[in-house]
Design a protein around this motif. Structure first.
Motif, PDB file in Angstrom:
ATOM      1  N   SER A  26       0.844  -1.197   0.000  1.00 19.10           N
ATOM      2  CA  SER A  26       0.000   0.000   0.000  1.00 19.10           C
ATOM      3  C   SER A  26       0.873   1.238   0.000  1.00 19.10           C
ATOM      4  O   SER A  26       2.022   1.211   0.444  1.00 19.10           O
ATOM      5  N   ASP A  27       0.295   2.336  -0.494  1.00 14.64           N
ATOM      6  CA  ASP A  27       0.986   3.624  -0.407  1.00 14.64           C
ATOM      7  C   ASP A  27       0.545   4.380   0.846  1.00 14.64           C
ATOM      8  O   ASP A  27       0.906   5.529   1.044  1.00 14.64           O
ATOM      9  N   SER A  28      -0.218   3.706   1.699  1.00 18.94           N
ATOM     10  CA  SER A  28      -0.751   4.330   2.910  1.00 18.94           C
ATOM     11  C   SER A  28      -0.224   3.643   4.162  1.00 18.94           C
ATOM     12  O   SER A  28      -0.456   2.443   4.367  1.00 18.94           O
ATOM     13  N   ASN A  29       0.451   4.399   4.995  1.00 17.74           N
ATOM     14  CA  ASN A  29       0.901   3.850   6.272  1.00 17.74           C
ATOM     15  C   ASN A  29      -0.273   3.467   7.158  1.00 17.74           C
ATOM     16  O   ASN A  29      -0.176   2.544   7.956  1.00 17.74           O
ATOM     17  N   ASP A  30      -1.390   4.176   7.016  1.00 18.24           N
ATOM     18  CA  ASP A  30      -2.576   3.837   7.802  1.00 18.24           C
ATOM     19  C   ASP A  30      -3.028   2.408   7.504  1.00 18.24           C
ATOM     20  O   ASP A  30      -3.392   1.662   8.409  1.00 18.24           O
ATOM     21  N   ILE A  31      -3.003   2.032   6.220  1.00 13.48           N
ATOM     22  CA  ILE A  31      -3.380   0.662   5.837  1.00 13.48           C
ATOM     23  C   ILE A  31      -2.365  -0.331   6.387  1.00 13.48           C
ATOM     24  O   ILE A  31      -2.726  -1.340   6.990  1.00 13.48           O
ATOM     25  N   LEU A  32      -1.094  -0.053   6.191  1.00 10.32           N
ATOM     26  CA  LEU A  32      -0.058  -0.987   6.648  1.00 10.32           C
ATOM     27  C   LEU A  32      -0.064  -1.147   8.155  1.00 10.32           C
ATOM     28  O   LEU A  32       0.186  -2.243   8.674  1.00 10.32           O
ATOM     29  N   ASN A  33      -0.395  -0.072   8.871  1.00 18.59           N
ATOM     30  CA  ASN A  33      -0.425  -0.131  10.339  1.00 18.59           C
ATOM     31  C   ASN A  33      -1.512  -1.057  10.871  1.00 18.59           C
ATOM     32  O   ASN A  33      -1.431  -1.525  11.999  1.00 18.59           O
ATOM     33  N   LEU A  34      -2.517  -1.345  10.055  1.00 18.90           N
ATOM     34  CA  LEU A  34      -3.556  -2.290  10.469  1.00 18.90           C
ATOM     35  C   LEU A  34      -2.975  -3.675  10.739  1.00 18.90           C
ATOM     36  O   LEU A  34      -3.550  -4.459  11.490  1.00 18.90           O
ATOM     37  N   PHE A  35      -1.815  -3.958  10.138  1.00 17.98           N
ATOM     38  CA  PHE A  35      -1.230  -5.295  10.212  1.00 17.98           C
ATOM     39  C   PHE A  35       0.108  -5.317  10.939  1.00 17.98           C
ATOM     40  O   PHE A  35       0.795  -6.328  10.915  1.00 17.98           O
ATOM     41  N   LYS A  36       0.462  -4.218  11.609  1.00 21.41           N
ATOM     42  CA  LYS A  36       1.794  -4.140  12.206  1.00 21.41           C
ATOM     43  C   LYS A  36       2.015  -5.118  13.352  1.00 21.41           C
ATOM     44  O   LYS A  36       3.141  -5.493  13.628  1.00 21.41           O
ATOM     45  N   ASN A  37       0.967  -5.556  14.010  1.00 21.42           N
ATOM     46  CA  ASN A  37       1.121  -6.515  15.106  1.00 21.42           C
ATOM     47  C   ASN A  37       0.772  -7.942  14.668  1.00 21.42           C
ATOM     48  O   ASN A  37       0.346  -8.755  15.479  1.00 21.42           O
ATOM     49  N   SER A  38       0.944  -8.202  13.400  1.00 22.54           N
ATOM     50  CA  SER A  38       0.649  -9.532  12.867  1.00 22.54           C
ATOM     51  C   SER A  38       1.866 -10.028  12.076  1.00 22.54           C
ATOM     52  O   SER A  38       2.749  -9.248  11.748  1.00 22.54           O
ATOM     53  N   PRO A  39       1.886 -11.314  11.748  1.00 26.68           N
ATOM     54  CA  PRO A  39       3.000 -11.840  10.961  1.00 26.68           C
ATOM     55  C   PRO A  39       2.897 -11.523   9.465  1.00 26.68           C
ATOM     56  O   PRO A  39       3.756 -11.910   8.690  1.00 26.68           O
ATOM     57  N   ILE A  40       1.850 -10.807   9.078  1.00 26.47           N
ATOM     58  CA  ILE A  40       1.671 -10.444   7.672  1.00 26.47           C
ATOM     59  C   ILE A  40       2.771  -9.483   7.261  1.00 26.47           C
ATOM     60  O   ILE A  40       3.080  -8.525   7.967  1.00 26.47           O
ATOM     61  N   VAL A  41       3.371  -9.752   6.109  1.00 24.41           N
ATOM     62  CA  VAL A  41       4.439  -8.905   5.573  1.00 24.41           C
ATOM     63  C   VAL A  41       3.793  -7.703   4.894  1.00 24.41           C
ATOM     64  O   VAL A  41       2.810  -7.848   4.171  1.00 24.41           O
ATOM     65  N   THR A  42       4.335  -6.520   5.144  1.00 25.58           N
ATOM     66  CA  THR A  42       3.806  -5.311   4.512  1.00 25.58           C
ATOM     67  C   THR A  42       4.941  -4.514   3.878  1.00 25.58           C
ATOM     68  O   THR A  42       6.075  -4.538   4.368  1.00 25.58           O
ATOM     69  N   PHE A  43       4.610  -3.827   2.794  1.00 20.68           N
ATOM     70  CA  PHE A  43       5.573  -2.947   2.138  1.00 20.68           C
ATOM     71  C   PHE A  43       4.879  -1.666   1.731  1.00 20.68           C
ATOM     72  O   PHE A  43       3.778  -1.699   1.155  1.00 20.68           O
ATOM     73  N   LEU A  44       5.527  -0.565   2.012  1.00 14.82           N
ATOM     74  CA  LEU A  44       5.050   0.741   1.573  1.00 14.82           C
ATOM     75  C   LEU A  44       5.503   0.947   0.136  1.00 14.82           C
ATOM     76  O   LEU A  44       6.668   0.742  -0.199  1.00 14.82           O
TER      77      LEU A  44
END
Length: 111
Positions: A26-44
């Motif tokens: 996602s280009d949104s940190n708000d979206i990525l922050n939804l998954f910050k406490n999970s094992p899901i990998v995220t990339f801005l």
């Protein structure tokens, strides 16, 4: 995109994938922050990406590194994050269709 829509699509992907094999771009940190406490990998990604394919291409090196596999051993199935009614069985069937190749691949679901 609403929080509930993307989390619903992620939940559908988790029905057939280990959480470490679900990647949210996602280009949104708000979206990525939804998954910050999970094992899901995220990339801005850049807001200049015009499509999900552009997003994947823009961070493919990071995805390969996160997967800790050779590029030829990775399969990526792109799921539109704005498709809350995606059927996990369709994703499962796509993964199965790639099993005809002799190489064992690890499949990652990108949103």
């Amino acid at each position: 995109m609403t929080e509930s829509k993307i989390t619903h699509v992620v939940e559908k992907c988790l029905e057939i994938n280990d959480p470490s094999k679900v990647i949210v771009l996602s280009d949104s940190n708000d979206i990525l922050n939804l998954f910050k406490n999970s094992p899901i990998v995220t990339f801005l990604t850049s807001s200049k990406c015009n499509s999900g394919t552009d997003r994947i291409c823009s961070v493919i090196d990071k995805i390969i590194k996160a997967c800790a596999s050779k590029p030829e051993d990775i399969g990526i199935i792109y799921v539109q994050a704005d498709q809350p009614f995606v059927d996990p069985n369709i994703i499962k069937e796509i993964k199965k269709s790639f099993n005809i190749f002799p190489r064992n691949r690890s499949f990652y679901t990108c949103l």
